[in-house]
Motif scaffolding. Sequence first.
Motif, short mmCIF file in Angstrom:
data_model
loop_
_atom_site.label_atom_id
_atom_site.label_comp_id
_atom_site.label_asym_id
_atom_site.label_seq_id
_atom_site.Cartn_x
_atom_site.Cartn_y
_atom_site.Cartn_z
N THR A 211 -32.01 39.05 -41.06
CA THR A 211 -31.08 38.44 -40.11
C THR A 211 -30.90 39.30 -38.85
O THR A 211 -30.10 38.96 -37.97
CB THR A 211 -29.70 38.23 -40.76
OG1 THR A 211 -29.17 39.51 -41.17
CG2 THR A 211 -29.79 37.31 -41.96
N GLY A 212 -31.61 40.42 -38.78
CA GLY A 212 -31.54 41.27 -37.60
C GLY A 212 -30.50 42.36 -37.65
O GLY A 212 -30.31 43.10 -36.67
N ASP A 213 -29.83 42.50 -38.80
CA ASP A 213 -28.79 43.53 -38.94
C ASP A 213 -29.42 44.81 -39.50
O ASP A 213 -29.35 45.09 -40.69
CB ASP A 213 -27.68 43.02 -39.86
CG ASP A 213 -26.46 43.94 -39.86
OD1 ASP A 213 -26.59 45.10 -39.44
OD2 ASP A 213 -25.39 43.50 -40.31
N LYS A 214 -30.02 45.58 -38.61
CA LYS A 214 -30.75 46.78 -39.04
C LYS A 214 -29.80 47.86 -39.56
O LYS A 214 -30.18 48.64 -40.45
CB LYS A 214 -31.57 47.33 -37.87
CG LYS A 214 -32.63 46.36 -37.36
CD LYS A 214 -33.34 46.94 -36.14
CE LYS A 214 -34.30 45.93 -35.53
NZ LYS A 214 -34.94 46.45 -34.31
N VAL A 215 -28.59 47.91 -39.02
CA VAL A 215 -27.63 48.95 -39.42
C VAL A 215 -27.26 48.79 -40.89
O VAL A 215 -27.34 49.74 -41.69
CB VAL A 215 -26.37 48.91 -38.53
CG1 VAL A 215 -25.32 49.89 -39.06
CG2 VAL A 215 -26.74 49.24 -37.09
N ASN A 216 -26.83 47.59 -41.28
CA ASN A 216 -26.46 47.37 -42.68
C ASN A 216 -27.67 47.39 -43.61
O ASN A 216 -27.55 47.80 -44.77
CB ASN A 216 -25.71 46.04 -42.82
CG ASN A 216 -24.23 46.18 -42.52
OD1 ASN A 216 -23.59 47.12 -42.97
ND2 ASN A 216 -23.70 45.26 -41.73
N ALA A 217 -28.81 46.98 -43.09
CA ALA A 217 -30.03 47.03 -43.91
C ALA A 217 -30.34 48.48 -44.29
O ALA A 217 -30.59 48.79 -45.47
CB ALA A 217 -31.20 46.43 -43.15
N ARG A 218 -30.29 49.36 -43.30
CA ARG A 218 -30.57 50.77 -43.57
C ARG A 218 -29.48 51.40 -44.44
O ARG A 218 -29.77 52.19 -45.35
CB ARG A 218 -30.71 51.53 -42.25
CG ARG A 218 -30.98 53.01 -42.44
CD ARG A 218 -31.24 53.68 -41.12
NE ARG A 218 -31.33 55.13 -41.27
CZ ARG A 218 -31.55 55.98 -40.27
NH1 ARG A 218 -31.73 55.54 -39.05
NH2 ARG A 218 -31.61 57.28 -40.50
#
Length: 409
Positions: A211-218
Amino acid sequence: MATLGERIKQIRKEQGLTLQALAGDELSKGMLSLIENNKANPSMESLSYIAERLGIERNELLQEMPTAELRALLDEIEEKRRNVSGTSEEMVAGYEEIADRIHPYVEKLPFRYESARLLEIYSRCCYNSKRYDWKPAFDRAEAIYEQLHLINSVADLHMFRALMKLSERRYEEALETLQASRKMFEEQAGVLDPLKKLDFDYYESILYSATGDKVNARRLMEEAITYSKKHQIFYQINALYRLAGFEALLAGDLERKNYYIGKLRLFAEFSEDEEITAYANAIEIHYFNSFTHEYEKADQLLEENRKQMGMDDYYYLEKGKALYGMKHYAEALDCFKQHRMNPFMPHPYDLSMHYEKEAYMALIYEQLGDHEQAKIYAQQAKELIEPMPDLPYKQFILDTYRKIFGKAD
């Protein structure tokens, strides 16, 4: 599928009993023969008597599929499932074979764990191969697991339901579905089973990135790795290291990329699994081809690991890129033509990476003097990549499009 009479006869013979011995004092030999040949139906009293004489439960005879046969089928199917691999076409063929093997039993499976597991595998294979309707079997599997209080198995089905939405590129819905399921299980159980927690962390991280949420993904990915180390749980650690290494690659953080690839190699050595080493090398090959453009290094590493990788879709893509970079245009074009998009890679990162193929083909046709074909592939690449997130692949494809269409027709 054996009838009731056939099951009685089979068990009697397995125990070395004659008709007279099994009939005993309460049944005549003739009546037992009629029952075994399906010419007479026993009363429940007679059935209980026969089961007692055979030393089994009455329900064992009433089940349309005896326990031993059910377990043997599940063992066979689990083995087939473990062996599904290869190209996308080979994987689909494997799923079709499994679905076809289970299909005759679906309506006759008794209420048991083994049945639920068979129905789960069947529904997954049907979904992936589009062979039969997957939903009725999926719902029955979930109902059996719930009634048997097998919470982890129910959680697996909930995760699969979310990943189905991922495969349909409904990324926001997939994330919402997974998070709702996670919240429900956390509220029911209080604390998630450690393995299920890692599953939820891993898939939620993937869906955040989709979904483009790299912060929460990491964040979730690193939390899962920390949790695994703290509790000495190696489940999912291979997948987490791969995910972390690739995420670092996209972020341009070479120190972190090298750290996680190093961890992946150590885990491969620890587990003596050549496939894990191949995945570590695959990230390096992709780095050399798409980021540093060290095509000779990519080609050498690709050929050194060709046997271990066994990933034809990946091989033809990266081999074509390496050959293009070394100016072997005709051979590169041949590789790209052999590449097929794996239908089981619906994540935007995977899709974007594979959409580079059309851009490379456009550049090759331009080099070969076929400007019209170059325009066709450049246009295809642009249309494919436009809905995808802003990653290096998108920039490369759009630059290629501008380069091709910037030339005079």
